[in-house]
Design a protein around this motif. Structure first.
Motif, short mmCIF file in Angstrom:
data_model
loop_
_atom_site.label_atom_id
_atom_site.label_comp_id
_atom_site.label_asym_id
_atom_site.label_seq_id
_atom_site.Cartn_x
_atom_site.Cartn_y
_atom_site.Cartn_z
N ASP A 18 -31.35 77.66 32.66
CA ASP A 18 -30.57 77.33 31.46
C ASP A 18 -29.39 78.29 31.39
N LYS A 19 -28.21 77.74 31.11
CA LYS A 19 -27.01 78.59 31.05
C LYS A 19 -26.12 78.16 29.89
N ARG A 63 -29.47 67.25 28.18
CA ARG A 63 -29.62 68.64 28.61
C ARG A 63 -28.38 69.47 28.24
N ILE A 78 -26.48 74.37 28.60
CA ILE A 78 -27.00 73.42 29.58
C ILE A 78 -28.42 73.84 29.96
N LEU A 81 -30.73 73.00 34.68
CA LEU A 81 -29.57 72.65 35.52
C LEU A 81 -29.98 71.92 36.79
N GLU A 82 -29.14 70.93 37.15
CA GLU A 82 -29.36 70.12 38.35
C GLU A 82 -28.16 70.29 39.28
N ASP A 85 -24.83 68.88 38.34
CA ASP A 85 -24.08 69.48 37.24
C ASP A 85 -22.94 70.37 37.75
N SER A 86 -22.94 70.63 39.04
CA SER A 86 -21.88 71.46 39.61
C SER A 86 -20.53 70.79 39.38
N LEU A 108 -18.86 75.93 37.65
CA LEU A 108 -20.31 76.03 37.70
C LEU A 108 -20.82 75.51 39.03
N VAL A 110 -24.41 75.00 41.04
CA VAL A 110 -25.86 75.01 40.97
C VAL A 110 -26.41 74.94 42.39
#
Lengths: 111, 111
Positions: A18-19, A63, A78, A81-82, A85-86, A108, A110
């Motif tokens: 989580d970020k 999310r 978020i 993260l998946e 999501d990058s 970002l 991931v």
């Protein structure tokens, strides 16, 4: 004296974490936004907040959640993260539906 | 929803040359902005131009709202003009401040 500032500029994290990304504007604007820029440079709006009320919520996963403690701040949280999501996430602000100003972006990644 | 089309998608210029970038949109708009995304990823405001003509140094823009297009002129191009130029519109009757971006014109200026 940055008008729209977001932190961090770069964020590398593992899947499942989580970020949060923070955004602040010192322009006195009444509306703040989050946009996502994908790997093909396409920019799409995610959320906007006007006077602490969410007025746009595009079809983004739940999310992602925006949180606005006051008119000058709109943070993006978020969860879980998946890899997909990058992207680069941009914060922006505007006043009375006029010119929007963007922050410098948060890249970002991931892994 | 509204469609925003930019042309050309890619443009290579020799330093000193002039160019015209075009943005067509499929429906009425309240707001139109031109941005320059530099090679470092920053989104820089160029023009807020829902209608009419504006000039700023070597750059100028014209929006003909009734015919649903906008043009960005770059004169005497410099290597620092390189990057991606985005047109973004706020549809009339749409969500307040929701900017819809075109896919951009990637400009490369060679010395």
């Amino acid at each position: 004296d940055t008008a729209v500032s977001q932190t961090p500029k770069y964020l590398v994290t593992q899947m499942g974490n989580d970020k949060s990304i923070k955004c602040e504007q010192n322009l006195g604007h009444d509306t703040m936004y989050w946009y996502k820029q994908d790997s093909k440079k396409f920019l799409k709006i995610m959320f906007s907040y006007n006077n602490k009320e969410l007025i746009i919520n595009e079809t983004v996963p739940n999310r992602f959640s925006p949180k606005s403690p006051d008119k000058a701040h709109l943070n993006l949280h978020i969860n879980s993260l998946e890899l997909g999501d990058s992207a680069v996430y941009f914060c922006a602000s505007s006043h009375l539906q006029r010119e929007a100003f963007f922050g410098q972006g948060t890249r970002l990644t991931v892994v | 929803g509204i469609q925003v089309e930019q042309s050309p998608p890619d443009l290579i210029l020799q330093e000193g040359a002039n160019s015209t970038l075009r943005c067509n949109f499929s429906d009425s708009v309240n707001n139109l902005q031109w941005f320059h995304q530099n090679p470092w990823g920053q989104l820089i405001n160029l023009f807020y131009i829902p209608s009419g003509t504006k000039q700023n140094g070597r750059l100028s823009a014209t929006t003909v709202a009734t015919e649903r297009y906008s043009l960005l002129y770059i004169s005497s191009s410099q290597t620092t003009d390189s990057g991606v130029y985005f047109c973004a519109v706020e549809p009339a009757g749409g969500s307040q401040g929701n900017l819809i971006f075109g896919k951009g014109t990637k400009l490369s200026v060679k010395p």
